[in-house]
Design an enzyme around this catalytic site. Structure first.
Site, PDB file in Angstrom:
ATOM      1  N   GLN A 106      -0.939  -3.377  -5.758  1.00 12.20           N
ATOM      2  CA  GLN A 106      -1.939  -2.449  -5.213  1.00 12.20           C
ATOM      3  C   GLN A 106      -3.201  -3.220  -4.831  1.00 12.20           C
ATOM      4  O   GLN A 106      -4.137  -2.651  -4.293  1.00 12.20           O
ATOM      5  CB  GLN A 106      -2.300  -1.403  -6.277  1.00 12.20           C
ATOM      6  CG  GLN A 106      -1.127  -0.560  -6.715  1.00 12.20           C
ATOM      7  CD  GLN A 106      -1.454   0.178  -8.026  1.00 12.20           C
ATOM      8  OE1 GLN A 106      -1.991   1.269  -8.001  1.00 12.20           O
ATOM      9  NE2 GLN A 106      -1.131  -0.436  -9.140  1.00 12.20           N
ATOM     10  N   HIS A 124      -1.596  -1.440  -0.606  1.00  9.52           N
ATOM     11  CA  HIS A 124      -2.916  -0.937  -0.184  1.00  9.52           C
ATOM     12  C   HIS A 124      -3.632  -1.868   0.782  1.00  9.52           C
ATOM     13  O   HIS A 124      -4.857  -1.821   0.910  1.00  9.52           O
ATOM     14  CB  HIS A 124      -3.780  -0.653  -1.418  1.00  9.52           C
ATOM     15  CG  HIS A 124      -3.281   0.499  -2.249  1.00  9.52           C
ATOM     16  ND1 HIS A 124      -3.654   0.707  -3.558  1.00  9.52           N
ATOM     17  CD2 HIS A 124      -2.427   1.514  -1.934  1.00  9.52           C
ATOM     18  CE1 HIS A 124      -3.054   1.806  -4.020  1.00  9.52           C
ATOM     19  NE2 HIS A 124      -2.301   2.301  -3.055  1.00  9.52           N
ATOM     20  N   CYS A 135      -9.149   1.090  19.039  1.00  8.14           N
ATOM     21  CA  CYS A 135      -7.971   0.557  19.753  1.00  8.14           C
ATOM     22  C   CYS A 135      -6.990  -0.125  18.803  1.00  8.14           C
ATOM     23  O   CYS A 135      -5.940  -0.580  19.234  1.00  8.14           O
ATOM     24  CB  CYS A 135      -8.398  -0.397  20.869  1.00  8.14           C
ATOM     25  SG  CYS A 135      -9.029  -1.979  20.277  1.00  8.14           S
ATOM     26  N   CYS A 152     -15.874  -3.746  18.002  1.00  8.64           N
ATOM     27  CA  CYS A 152     -14.850  -4.298  18.898  1.00  8.64           C
ATOM     28  C   CYS A 152     -15.404  -4.294  20.323  1.00  8.64           C
ATOM     29  O   CYS A 152     -16.330  -3.532  20.630  1.00  8.64           O
ATOM     30  CB  CYS A 152     -13.639  -3.374  18.797  1.00  8.64           C
ATOM     31  SG  CYS A 152     -12.254  -3.788  19.841  1.00  8.64           S
ATOM     32  N   CYS A 154     -14.180  -2.850  22.682  1.00  5.79           N
ATOM     33  CA  CYS A 154     -13.974  -1.502  23.217  1.00  5.79           C
ATOM     34  C   CYS A 154     -15.057  -0.540  22.709  1.00  5.79           C
ATOM     35  O   CYS A 154     -15.113   0.621  23.112  1.00  5.79           O
ATOM     36  CB  CYS A 154     -12.591  -0.969  22.844  1.00  5.79           C
ATOM     37  SG  CYS A 154     -12.500  -0.272  21.187  1.00  5.79           S
ATOM     38  N   GLY A 191      -1.655  -4.623 -15.512  1.00  9.49           N
ATOM     39  CA  GLY A 191      -3.066  -4.436 -15.150  1.00  9.49           C
ATOM     40  C   GLY A 191      -3.331  -3.310 -14.180  1.00  9.49           C
ATOM     41  O   GLY A 191      -4.148  -3.456 -13.278  1.00  9.49           O
TER      42      GLY A 191
HETATM   43  C1  BV8 Z   1      -1.894   9.241   0.067  1.00  7.27           C
HETATM   44  C2  BV8 Z   1      -7.529   0.069  -1.505  1.00  7.27           C
HETATM   45  C3  BV8 Z   1      -0.722  10.723   1.519  1.00  7.27           C
HETATM   46  C4  BV8 Z   1      -8.861  -0.056  -0.912  1.00  7.27           C
HETATM   47  C5  BV8 Z   1      -7.244   1.962  -2.999  1.00  7.27           C
HETATM   48  C6  BV8 Z   1      -4.310  14.531  -7.152  1.00  7.27           C
HETATM   49  C7  BV8 Z   1      -3.169  14.186  -7.852  1.00  7.27           C
HETATM   50  C8  BV8 Z   1      -2.347  13.156  -7.406  1.00  7.27           C
HETATM   51  C9  BV8 Z   1      -2.650  12.462  -6.273  1.00  7.27           C
HETATM   52  C10 BV8 Z   1      -3.771  12.793  -5.572  1.00  7.27           C
HETATM   53  C11 BV8 Z   1      -4.591  13.815  -6.012  1.00  7.27           C
HETATM   54  N1  BV8 Z   1      -5.622  13.922  -5.141  1.00  7.27           N
HETATM   55  C12 BV8 Z   1      -5.474  12.986  -4.179  1.00  7.27           C
HETATM   56  C13 BV8 Z   1      -4.345  12.302  -4.429  1.00  7.27           C
HETATM   57  C14 BV8 Z   1      -3.815  11.190  -3.645  1.00  7.27           C
HETATM   58  C15 BV8 Z   1      -4.582   9.921  -3.845  1.00  7.27           C
HETATM   59  C16 BV8 Z   1      -4.624   9.625  -5.343  1.00  7.27           C
HETATM   60  O1  BV8 Z   1      -3.687   9.118  -5.921  1.00  7.27           O
HETATM   61  N2  BV8 Z   1      -5.755   9.943  -5.982  1.00  7.27           N
HETATM   62  C17 BV8 Z   1      -5.876   9.812  -7.435  1.00  7.27           C
HETATM   63  C18 BV8 Z   1      -7.034   8.878  -7.762  1.00  7.27           C
HETATM   64  C19 BV8 Z   1      -6.039  11.178  -8.008  1.00  7.27           C
HETATM   65  N3  BV8 Z   1      -3.847   8.897  -3.137  1.00  7.27           N
HETATM   66  C20 BV8 Z   1      -4.080   8.638  -1.859  1.00  7.27           C
HETATM   67  O2  BV8 Z   1      -4.966   9.186  -1.222  1.00  7.27           O
HETATM   68  C21 BV8 Z   1      -3.126   7.633  -1.220  1.00  7.27           C
HETATM   69  N4  BV8 Z   1      -2.615   8.127  -0.007  1.00  7.27           N
HETATM   70  O3  BV8 Z   1      -1.676   9.940  -0.901  1.00  7.27           O
HETATM   71  O4  BV8 Z   1      -1.391   9.487   1.310  1.00  7.27           O
HETATM   72  C22 BV8 Z   1      -1.641  11.652   2.179  1.00  7.27           C
HETATM   73  C23 BV8 Z   1      -2.098  11.390   3.453  1.00  7.27           C
HETATM   74  C24 BV8 Z   1      -2.914  12.307   4.102  1.00  7.27           C
HETATM   75  C25 BV8 Z   1      -3.336  13.445   3.429  1.00  7.27           C
HETATM   76  C26 BV8 Z   1      -2.903  13.691   2.142  1.00  7.27           C
HETATM   77  C27 BV8 Z   1      -2.043  12.783   1.521  1.00  7.27           C
HETATM   78  C28 BV8 Z   1      -3.865   6.356  -0.888  1.00  7.27           C
HETATM   79  C29 BV8 Z   1      -4.489   5.731  -2.090  1.00  7.27           C
HETATM   80  C30 BV8 Z   1      -5.006   4.346  -1.778  1.00  7.27           C
HETATM   81  C31 BV8 Z   1      -6.346   4.117  -2.338  1.00  7.27           C
HETATM   82  N5  BV8 Z   1      -6.731   2.739  -2.130  1.00  7.27           N
HETATM   83  N6  BV8 Z   1      -7.600   0.738  -2.762  1.00  7.27           N
HETATM   84  C32 BV8 Z   1      -9.791  -0.916  -1.689  1.00  7.27           C
HETATM   85  O5  BV8 Z   1      -9.400  -1.686  -2.561  1.00  7.27           O
HETATM   86  O6  BV8 Z   1     -10.974  -0.837  -1.326  1.00  7.27           O
HETATM   87  S1  BV8 Z   1      -7.512   2.583  -4.593  1.00  7.27           S
HETATM   88  C33 BV8 Z   1      -7.790   1.568  -5.899  1.00  7.27           C
HETATM   89  O7  BV8 Z   1      -6.955   2.097  -6.887  1.00  7.27           O
HETATM   90  C34 BV8 Z   1      -7.487   0.128  -6.024  1.00  7.27           C
HETATM   91  O8  BV8 Z   1      -7.780  -0.618  -4.915  1.00  7.27           O
HETATM   92  C35 BV8 Z   1      -6.064   0.025  -6.369  1.00  7.27           C
HETATM   93  O9  BV8 Z   1      -5.344  -0.260  -5.205  1.00  7.27           O
HETATM   94  C36 BV8 Z   1      -5.755   1.377  -6.898  1.00  7.27           C
HETATM   95  C37 BV8 Z   1      -5.202   1.410  -8.274  1.00  7.27           C
HETATM   96  O10 BV8 Z   1      -6.139   0.885  -9.181  1.00  7.27           O
HETATM   97  P1  BV8 Z   1      -5.644  -0.166 -10.234  1.00  7.27           P
HETATM   98  O11 BV8 Z   1      -5.164  -1.338  -9.489  1.00  7.27           O
HETATM   99  O12 BV8 Z   1      -4.732   0.463 -11.190  1.00  7.27           O
HETATM  100  O13 BV8 Z   1      -7.019  -0.588 -10.941  1.00  7.27           O
HETATM  101  P2  BV8 Z   1      -7.853   0.184 -12.056  1.00  7.27           P
HETATM  102  O14 BV8 Z   1      -9.222  -0.368 -12.010  1.00  7.27           O
HETATM  103  O15 BV8 Z   1      -7.689   1.631 -11.957  1.00  7.27           O
HETATM  104  O16 BV8 Z   1      -7.199  -0.232 -13.427  1.00  7.27           O
HETATM  105  C38 BV8 Z   1      -7.289  -1.554 -13.918  1.00  7.27           C
HETATM  106  C39 BV8 Z   1      -6.420  -1.641 -15.140  1.00  7.27           C
HETATM  107  O17 BV8 Z   1      -6.366  -2.984 -15.561  1.00  7.27           O
HETATM  108  C40 BV8 Z   1      -6.943  -0.824 -16.316  1.00  7.27           C
HETATM  109  O18 BV8 Z   1      -5.872  -0.064 -16.861  1.00  7.27           O
HETATM  110  C41 BV8 Z   1      -7.427  -1.903 -17.309  1.00  7.27           C
HETATM  111  O19 BV8 Z   1      -7.265  -1.494 -18.646  1.00  7.27           O
HETATM  112  C42 BV8 Z   1      -6.528  -3.047 -16.957  1.00  7.27           C
HETATM  113  N7  BV8 Z   1      -7.029  -4.408 -17.266  1.00  7.27           N
HETATM  114  C43 BV8 Z   1      -8.297  -4.883 -17.122  1.00  7.27           C
HETATM  115  N8  BV8 Z   1      -8.338  -6.199 -17.425  1.00  7.27           N
HETATM  116  C44 BV8 Z   1      -7.074  -6.559 -17.729  1.00  7.27           C
HETATM  117  C45 BV8 Z   1      -6.234  -5.428 -17.638  1.00  7.27           C
HETATM  118  N9  BV8 Z   1      -4.921  -5.476 -17.915  1.00  7.27           N
HETATM  119  C46 BV8 Z   1      -4.412  -6.672 -18.262  1.00  7.27           C
HETATM  120  N10 BV8 Z   1      -5.142  -7.811 -18.361  1.00  7.27           N
HETATM  121  C47 BV8 Z   1      -6.476  -7.792 -18.111  1.00  7.27           C
HETATM  122  N11 BV8 Z   1      -7.194  -8.937 -18.230  1.00  7.27           N
HETATM  123 ZN    ZN Z   2     -11.251  -1.716  19.819  1.00  4.37          ZN
END
Ligand code: BV8
Ligand code: ZN
Length: 252
Positions: A106, A124, A135, A152, A154, A191
């Site tokens: 992710q 992601h 465009c 861009c 455009c 993670g």
């Molecule tokens: C979609 C990219 C269809 C950009 C990101 C209600 C219920 C269910 C779903 C939904 C809902 N309401 C809305 C939704 C859908 C929504 C969603 O899931 N929302 C959730 C939050 C409720 N999803 C979407 O919108 C997705 N698309 O559904 O499309 C659609 C289309 C049109 C109309 C309707 C539907 C798209 C989601 C993409 C979001 N993009 N990032 C960027 O990076 O800027 S989100 C972001 O969260 C992150 O980038 C990452 O990609 C993602 C997940 O996060 P994690 O990687 O898990 O990171 P997090 O910080 O949360 O956790 C870190 C973990 O590491 C912790 O557990 C911690 O304890 C642990 N940790 C820390 N240190 C360590 C460690 N573990 C081990 N070792 C360590 N040292």
């Molecule tokens: Zn363009």
């Protein structure tokens, strides 16, 4: 909670690894936190101040492109200065010991590729790519990140090639990740808070397809009660520990 150094790896897991051909690593922000990249959620999540859902979406970009671009510039710099850590490097090294190792991430930080992993599905997107919202042309090397939101030729605004909330995941990447989950013998979840869908659903896809699920995280998550093995500690300590135990108990 362990710190990785005193954690005992189950022998039955090493036995399963010995019999495995297809291993998937499903990773999230936590795998890169030991490289100095802040996570979004969790007890050490730096973006606790900003909810990612509020900045990582198209409406926020259209309302205030400068703010969103600034957030990505800040993150681009952190990612650029970061190096893969022992967790990324162990996964890459495992390619030499197993038939099929797939990373389904992710993360947008490119650290798995820089560590040497070859088969990667980026669910992601990737913060190092950018495209025009009008465009769709890609703009990369020529961008000047020091002067506001670039445009861009455009006239369209340029945005990072990452998946924002409410946007569909790249189909080829999601289908590739899903196929890997279905075919996996062992599915590591490393993670991730496993709350963002549809990505988090791959854990259940792998489980329903018969994979052994292993979680590595510093704390309990949404999926902890559904997995076969949980190791609580840092990914950069636990993954090398698992691989060392595997090598110790395997003849080459
Ligand atoms: C979609 C990219 C269809 C950009 C990101 C209600 C219920 C269910 C779903 C939904 C809902 N309401 C809305 C939704 C859908 C929504 C969603 O899931 N929302 C959730 C939050 C409720 N999803 C979407 O919108 C997705 N698309 O559904 O499309 C659609 C289309 C049109 C109309 C309707 C539907 C798209 C989601 C993409 C979001 N993009 N990032 C960027 O990076 O800027 S989100 C972001 O969260 C992150 O980038 C990452 O990609 C993602 C997940 O996060 P994690 O990687 O898990 O990171 P997090 O910080 O949360 O956790 C870190 C973990 O590491 C912790 O557990 C911690 O304890 C642990 N940790 C820390 N240190 C360590 C460690 N573990 C081990 N070792 C360590 N040292
Ligand atoms: Zn363009």
């Amino acid at each position: 909670m362990g710190d990785g150094t005193n954690i005992k790896i189950d022998e039955s897991l090493i036995d399963s690894l010995k019999e495995s051909e297809s291993i998937v690593f499903f990773t999230g922000a936590g795998i890169s936190s030991e490289s100095g990249i802040p996570t979004f959620r969790g007890r050490e999540g730096l973006w606790n101040k900003f909810k990612p859902e509020e900045l990582a979406n198209f409406d926020a970009f259209m309302r205030n492109p400068e703010l969103v671009w600034e957030w990505y510039n800040y993150r681009r710099k952190i990612v650029h200065d970061a190096q893969p850590n022992p967790a990324h490097l162990t996964i890459a090294e495992m390619q030499n010991h197993f038939k099929d190792v797939t990373v389904v991430t992710q993360n947008v930080d490119n650290l798995h590729r820089r560590a040497g992993s070859k088969k990667i599905f980026e669910l992601h997107g990737n913060i190092e790519r950018n495209f025009c919202i009008n465009c769709k042309k890609f703009h990369n090397e020529e961008l000047d990140f020091s002067v506001g939101v670039p445009k861009c030729e455009c006239g369209g605004l340029i945005r990072p090639d990452v998946v924002w909330f409410g946007e569909y995941l790249p189909e080829d990447q999601f289908l590739g990740g899903e196929k890997a989950a279905i075919n996996s013998d062992i599915f590591f979840v490393v993670g991730t808070s496993a709350v963002v869908y549809p990505a988090a659903g791959l854990v259940y896809t792998a489980k329903a397809s018969g994979a052994t699920i292993i979680e590595i995280n510093i704390e309990e998550t949404e999926i902890s009660s559904s997995v076969n093995y949980s190791y609580f500690g840092k990914a950069g300590e636990i993954l090398p520990r698992i691989f060392e135990d595997y090598k110790l108990r395997t003849d080459f």
